[in-house]
Design a protein around this motif. Structure first.
Motif, PDB file in Angstrom:
ATOM      1  N   CYS A 160       0.487  -1.195   0.429  1.00 32.44           N
ATOM      2  CA  CYS A 160       0.183  -0.115   0.290  1.00 32.44           C
ATOM      3  C   CYS A 160       0.898   1.187  -0.032  1.00 32.44           C
ATOM      4  CB  CYS A 160      -0.966  -0.188   0.982  1.00 32.44           C
ATOM      5  SG  CYS A 160      -0.446   0.214   2.436  1.00 32.44           S
ATOM      6  N   GLU A 161       2.150   1.200   0.408  1.00 31.88           N
ATOM      7  CA  GLU A 161       3.402   2.428   0.588  1.00 31.88           C
ATOM      8  C   GLU A 161       2.501   3.804   0.916  1.00 31.88           C
ATOM      9  OE1 GLU A 161       3.943   2.921  -3.440  1.00 31.88           O
ATOM     10  OE2 GLU A 161       5.323   1.711  -3.976  1.00 31.88           O
ATOM     11  N   CYS A 186       2.238  -4.597   5.926  1.00 32.88           N
ATOM     12  CA  CYS A 186       1.660  -3.575   7.322  1.00 32.88           C
ATOM     13  C   CYS A 186       0.376  -5.512   7.231  1.00 32.88           C
ATOM     14  CB  CYS A 186       1.165  -2.372   6.879  1.00 32.88           C
ATOM     15  SG  CYS A 186      -0.372  -2.642   5.406  1.00 32.88           S
ATOM     16  N   PRO A 187       0.172  -4.672   8.503  1.00 31.73           N
ATOM     17  CA  PRO A 187      -0.528  -6.178   9.265  1.00 31.73           C
ATOM     18  C   PRO A 187      -2.247  -5.697   8.387  1.00 31.73           C
ATOM     19  CG  PRO A 187      -0.317  -4.635  11.130  1.00 31.73           C
ATOM     20  CD  PRO A 187       0.821  -4.129   9.555  1.00 31.73           C
ATOM     21  N   GLU A 188      -2.296  -4.934   8.158  1.00 35.31           N
ATOM     22  CA  GLU A 188      -3.891  -4.581   6.894  1.00 35.31           C
ATOM     23  C   GLU A 188      -3.289  -5.274   5.568  1.00 35.31           C
ATOM     24  OE1 GLU A 188      -6.862  -0.777   4.611  1.00 35.31           O
ATOM     25  OE2 GLU A 188      -5.582  -0.916   6.487  1.00 35.31           O
ATOM     26  N   CYS A 189      -2.430  -4.848   5.037  1.00 38.37           N
ATOM     27  CA  CYS A 189      -2.316  -5.525   3.094  1.00 38.37           C
ATOM     28  C   CYS A 189      -2.324  -7.216   3.894  1.00 38.37           C
ATOM     29  CB  CYS A 189      -0.581  -4.804   2.819  1.00 38.37           C
ATOM     30  SG  CYS A 189      -1.493  -3.374   2.424  1.00 38.37           S
ATOM     31  N   THR A 190      -1.441  -7.568   4.877  1.00 41.59           N
ATOM     32  CA  THR A 190      -1.511  -8.947   4.888  1.00 41.59           C
ATOM     33  C   THR A 190      -2.183 -10.238   4.880  1.00 41.59           C
ATOM     34  OG1 THR A 190       0.819  -8.227   6.104  1.00 41.59           O
ATOM     35  CG2 THR A 190       0.070 -10.607   6.997  1.00 41.59           C
ATOM     36  N   LEU A 191      -3.491  -9.057   6.251  1.00 43.26           N
ATOM     37  CA  LEU A 191      -4.761  -9.815   6.316  1.00 43.26           C
ATOM     38  C   LEU A 191      -5.507  -9.819   4.544  1.00 43.26           C
ATOM     39  CD1 LEU A 191      -6.969 -10.839   8.135  1.00 43.26           C
ATOM     40  CD2 LEU A 191      -7.951  -8.840   8.289  1.00 43.26           C
ATOM     41  N   PHE A 217       5.457  -9.793  -4.201  1.00 44.53           N
ATOM     42  CA  PHE A 217       4.141 -11.083  -4.801  1.00 44.53           C
ATOM     43  C   PHE A 217       3.045 -10.708  -3.706  1.00 44.53           C
ATOM     44  CE2 PHE A 217       2.158 -12.995  -0.440  1.00 44.53           C
ATOM     45  CZ  PHE A 217       2.053 -14.949  -1.010  1.00 44.53           C
ATOM     46  N   ALA A 218       2.621 -10.295  -2.620  1.00 41.15           N
ATOM     47  CA  ALA A 218       0.975  -9.043  -2.571  1.00 41.15           C
ATOM     48  C   ALA A 218       0.629  -8.409  -3.395  1.00 41.15           C
ATOM     49  CB  ALA A 218       1.391  -8.339  -1.287  1.00 41.15           C
ATOM     50  N   GLU A 219       1.240  -8.021  -4.702  1.00 42.35           N
ATOM     51  CA  GLU A 219       0.894  -7.323  -5.456  1.00 42.35           C
ATOM     52  C   GLU A 219       0.682  -7.642  -7.067  1.00 42.35           C
ATOM     53  OE1 GLU A 219       2.413  -3.229  -8.959  1.00 42.35           O
ATOM     54  OE2 GLU A 219       3.460  -4.457  -7.606  1.00 42.35           O
TER      55      GLU A 219
END
Length: 220
Positions: free
Chosen positions: A7-8, A17-22, A131-133
């Protein structure tokens, strides 16, 4: 503390961050289900079993819906998940994962393995952002097929959809052509009419409208 690589915006001690990990965990949970949902978009005619070859005016076979085919193929969902799982396990000093068996099971295994290691990925893996992107973009690509947004424009009304299911029932939903679309696609039954069939499609719609106005024509 550094900015989250996805999210940068949010700060994190690691890479996500926890939000993007979830959010990534939820995407990994949904992707196998979305993979299964794509199966309905593979047969000719895309979203169902409707076909439009009931007259010689429109008798060409419908093409397979390529975006769905590509996502379910070797370089699609399974390829993305297994490539990331392989990279993750290599960076952790583990052996290569098992990438054999039915594609459906491989998708489930790879998604589950990545989800189980998500805490390490988020806190310790420099590739976590990329990876997340890619997982986010992959889910978006599949969702755009399985649950597409309604077009902002109503499109040009062509007439009633002449597609017939295997039992001979005619769809009859309003058929529209939207700006930028290469094929005319029924939003109800999913039957697609590529440009090469438009002349026959026009004649078929015209004939059906004529029969509705003058039912005696169908008996001739």
């Amino acid at each position: 503390m550094t900015d989250c690589l996805l999210c940068e915006r949010n700060e994190t001690d690691g890479y996500l961050c926890p939000e993007c990990t979830l959010a990534t965990a939820r995407r990994l949970d949904r992707i196998p289900k979305l993979y299964d949902a794509l199966a309905a978009f593979l047969p000719p005619g895309a979203h169902g079993s409707a076909q439009y070859g009931r007259t010689q005016a429109v008798d060409a076979p419908l093409p397979v819906y390529e975006p769905a085919l590509n996502l379910r193929g070797p370089g699609g969902i399974v390829g993305v998940l297994e490539d990331w799982r392989t990279a993750m396990q290599a960076d952790r000093g583990w052996s290569e994962p098992d990438c054999t068996g039915l594609t459906e099971r491989r998708v489930v295994r790879a998604a589950r393995a990545l989800a189980m290691n998500l805490d390490w990925i988020a806190s310790s893996w420099p590739a976590a952002g990329a990876f997340a992107e890619e997982i986010r973009d992959l889910e978006r690509d599949v969702a755009s097929i399985v649950n597409p947004p309604e077009p902002a424009e109503r499109g040009r009304r062509l007439g009633a959809c002449p597609a017939a299911d295997p039992s001979g029932n005619i769809c009859g939903a309003v058929l529209r052509h939207y700006p930028g679309e290469k094929a005319v696609t029924c939003r109800w039954c999913g039957c697609a009419f590529p440009p090469a069939t438009w002349t026959g499609l026009k004649e078929l719609i015209k004939r059906d409208e004529q029969q509705e106005e003058e039912p005696w024509l169908s008996a001739s």
